[in-house]
Design an enzyme around this catalytic site. Structure first.
Site, PDB file in Angstrom:
ATOM      1  N   THR A   1       0.851  -1.184   0.000  1.00 57.61           N
ATOM      2  CA  THR A   1       0.000   0.000   0.000  1.00 57.61           C
ATOM      3  C   THR A   1       0.887   1.234   0.000  1.00 57.61           C
ATOM      4  OG1 THR A   1      -0.159   0.370   2.401  1.00 57.61           O
ATOM      5  CG2 THR A   1      -1.587  -1.338   1.451  1.00 57.61           C
ATOM      6  N   CYS A   2       0.255   2.392   0.142  1.00 57.83           N
ATOM      7  CA  CYS A   2       1.036   3.630   0.075  1.00 57.83           C
ATOM      8  C   CYS A   2       1.936   3.828   1.281  1.00 57.83           C
ATOM      9  CB  CYS A   2       0.098   4.823  -0.079  1.00 57.83           C
ATOM     10  SG  CYS A   2      -1.091   4.997   1.266  1.00 57.83           S
TER      11      CYS A   2
ATOM     12  N   GLY B   1     -10.383   3.812   5.791  1.00 57.74           N
ATOM     13  CA  GLY B   1     -11.203   2.719   5.299  1.00 57.74           C
ATOM     14  C   GLY B   1     -10.664   1.977   4.094  1.00 57.74           C
TER      15      GLY B   1
ATOM     16  N   THR C   1      -6.094   5.468 -12.307  1.00 56.40           N
ATOM     17  CA  THR C   1      -7.460   4.989 -12.536  1.00 56.40           C
ATOM     18  C   THR C   1      -7.798   3.766 -11.684  1.00 56.40           C
ATOM     19  OG1 THR C   1      -6.656   3.674 -14.406  1.00 56.40           O
ATOM     20  CG2 THR C   1      -7.558   5.859 -14.909  1.00 56.40           C
ATOM     21  N   GLY C   2      -6.975   3.465 -10.679  1.00 54.11           N
ATOM     22  CA  GLY C   2      -7.210   2.305  -9.833  1.00 54.11           C
ATOM     23  C   GLY C   2      -8.208   2.588  -8.729  1.00 54.11           C
ATOM     24  N   ALA C   3      -8.260   1.662  -7.753  1.00 49.41           N
ATOM     25  CA  ALA C   3      -9.206   1.791  -6.650  1.00 49.41           C
ATOM     26  C   ALA C   3      -8.950   3.065  -5.846  1.00 49.41           C
ATOM     27  CB  ALA C   3      -9.107   0.558  -5.743  1.00 49.41           C
ATOM     28  N   TYR C   4      -7.682   3.424  -5.668  1.00 44.89           N
ATOM     29  CA  TYR C   4      -7.378   4.616  -4.872  1.00 44.89           C
ATOM     30  C   TYR C   4      -7.773   5.881  -5.624  1.00 44.89           C
ATOM     31  CZ  TYR C   4      -5.338   6.576  -0.689  1.00 44.89           C
ATOM     32  OH  TYR C   4      -5.184   7.183   0.510  1.00 44.89           O
ATOM     33  N   ALA C   5      -7.703   5.826  -6.964  1.00 44.46           N
ATOM     34  CA  ALA C   5      -8.148   6.970  -7.754  1.00 44.46           C
ATOM     35  C   ALA C   5      -9.647   7.186  -7.569  1.00 44.46           C
ATOM     36  CB  ALA C   5      -7.814   6.757  -9.220  1.00 44.46           C
TER      37      ALA C   5
END
Length: 429
Positions: A45-46, A109, A184-188
């Protein structure tokens, strides 16, 4: 045995995390070697990189050496930044991670979704195992319990929400701000939702992987083509970058000192106003949520550009209400203890199988004998039902006791007792 190698924002600086995540694929491949582990799940993750291994007999030192080699790091450098969890402690750690208790912004979350995607990816690549499946599925359940029972995730803020709050006064009118989303992923998707919750309307999206058009269509925003990216950057007030890249996408060469009209300058550390100066152009704000970085750190040296990265965001992460966090950690500890007990109980399964096999073989022989002797078919059915009921009742207490021994860590005692009593007995005598 379960092992977890964890490198996160508390133990390692951003540079080290970035170096490991750039080699995620080689690390995952190396740790998934059947000579090392039966299964491996990597959670990147980040602000963390973790490897969960189902590896009976593997010493933590061997796992660390394997990770260091695959990540092209010196073993000593990794050892100083890597926490090792083993056995039952792995479950408690993952349950806490998936519940947002170990995040830079406690209660965020997004992490529960990242945990789900990690096990999905391992399953799709054939790198998971039965034990890891149980572990991660239980982690997802625990994160939902924490969310619904404590409200922690509604009190805590995600990293992107925190970052937007930090630049709120600099943006001013979110409805008029020109915003470029990179990724464009889930975090975007989570970032776009956070931007819209603040009133942002003029949002465009760029994707280095070419997925901008599809993302834009599904979210009702404008896509940016590769050939117009530089022009877009010149007219953008805020960039939110959260793409998966191995090298920075936005380098210093893409920026100049041309900025739009605006307000007074703001310290690059996002902590205080500089000495008052005459009004000057409003700086372009850059938020880098990527790991590895999406934006080269030296971009912060360009006049008129302000860069907010994960390190700065983590430093400003708020402390949630203590009561919710304490309740959440109690849920995690209870769930981890139950998970460990169930795992231990499964160790008693071989003894249960041996006992049941012994009784079932005698039962079937006796049922067959009674069928052969009975003239009345209805009577034979009643006798068979009675025999099966009797066998079930006789097995109930030893079954319960064997499971109790397993939960108490004494499965080996149960196996030895069953083998001593029944293992060598002449079946059917």
């Amino acid at each position: 045995m379960l092992l977890c190698l964890s490198v996160d924002h508390r133990n390692a600086d951003l540079d080290l995390l970035e170096r490991i995540e750039r080699r995620t694929e080689s690390v995952t491949t190396a740790l998934s070697d059947t000579g090392i582990a039966r299964g491996a799940v990597v959670l990147a993750t980040c602000n963390r990189f973790e490897a969960y291994l189902d590896a009976p007999g593997l010493a933590p030192e061997e796992a660390l050496d394997g990770l260091a080699r695959a990540a092209d790091l010196a073993p000593s450098e990794l050892a100083n930044a890597c926490a090792v969890h083993r056995g039952d402690a792995v479950a408690e750690h993952l349950f806490a991670v998936s519940s947002g208790l170990e995040s830079a912004s406690v209660g965020e979350g997004e992490i529960s979704g990242q945990v789900r995607r990690a096990i999905d990816a391992a399953r799709a690549s054939g790198r998971s195992s039965t034990e890891l499946e149980r572990l991660f599925q239980h982690a997802v359940v625990v994160s939902k319990q924490v969310k619904h029972r404590t409200g922690l995730q509604t009190q805590g803020r995600s990293l992107v929400q925190l970052a937007l709050a930090m630049v709120d006064s600099r943006v001013g009118d979110w409805r008029a701000a020109r915003i470029l989303l990179i990724g464009t992923g889930a975090y975007a998707g989570a970032s776009l939702a956070a931007l819209r919750s603040r009133g942002a309307q003029l949002v465009s999206v760029y994707s280095p992987s070419g997925r901008a058009a599809g993302f834009a269509d599904s979210h009702g925003i404008r896509a940016v083509a590769p050939e117009t990216l530089d022009a877009e950057l010149r007219s953008t007030d805020l960039v939110v970058a959260c793409s998966s890249v191995n090298e920075p996408l936005l380098t210093r060469g893409r920026f100049d000192e041309t900025v739009t009209e605006g307000s007074a300058p703001f310290c690059a550390r996002f902590g205080r106003l500089e000495t008052p100066e005459p009004p000057r152009a409003r700086p372009r704000l850059l938020i880098d949520m990527g790991l590895p970085r999406n934006i080269s750190p030296d971009v912060a040296g360009v006049a008129g550009v302000e860069l907010l990265d994960l390190e700065t965001i983590a430093l400003h992460a708020p402390i949630p209400e203590l009561g919710a966090e304490l309740e959440a950690r109690d849920i995690v500890r209870t769930a981890a203890a139950e998970f460990a007990a169930v795992r231990a109980e499964r160790d008693a399964v071989p003894a249960l199988r041996e006992l049941r096999a012994f009784v079932d073989e005698i039962l079937e022989e006796e049922v067959a004998r009674r069928r052969g002797r009975a003239a009345d078919g209805e009577r034979a059915g009643e006798v068979e039902a009675a025999l099966r009921h009797l066998a079930g009742r006789l097995l109930h207490r030893p079954t319960v006791r064997l499971r109790e021994l397993g939960r108490g860590g004494r499965a080996a005692d149960g196996i030895a007792a069953v083998s001593a009593l029944f293992g060598d007995a002449p079946v059917g005598s």
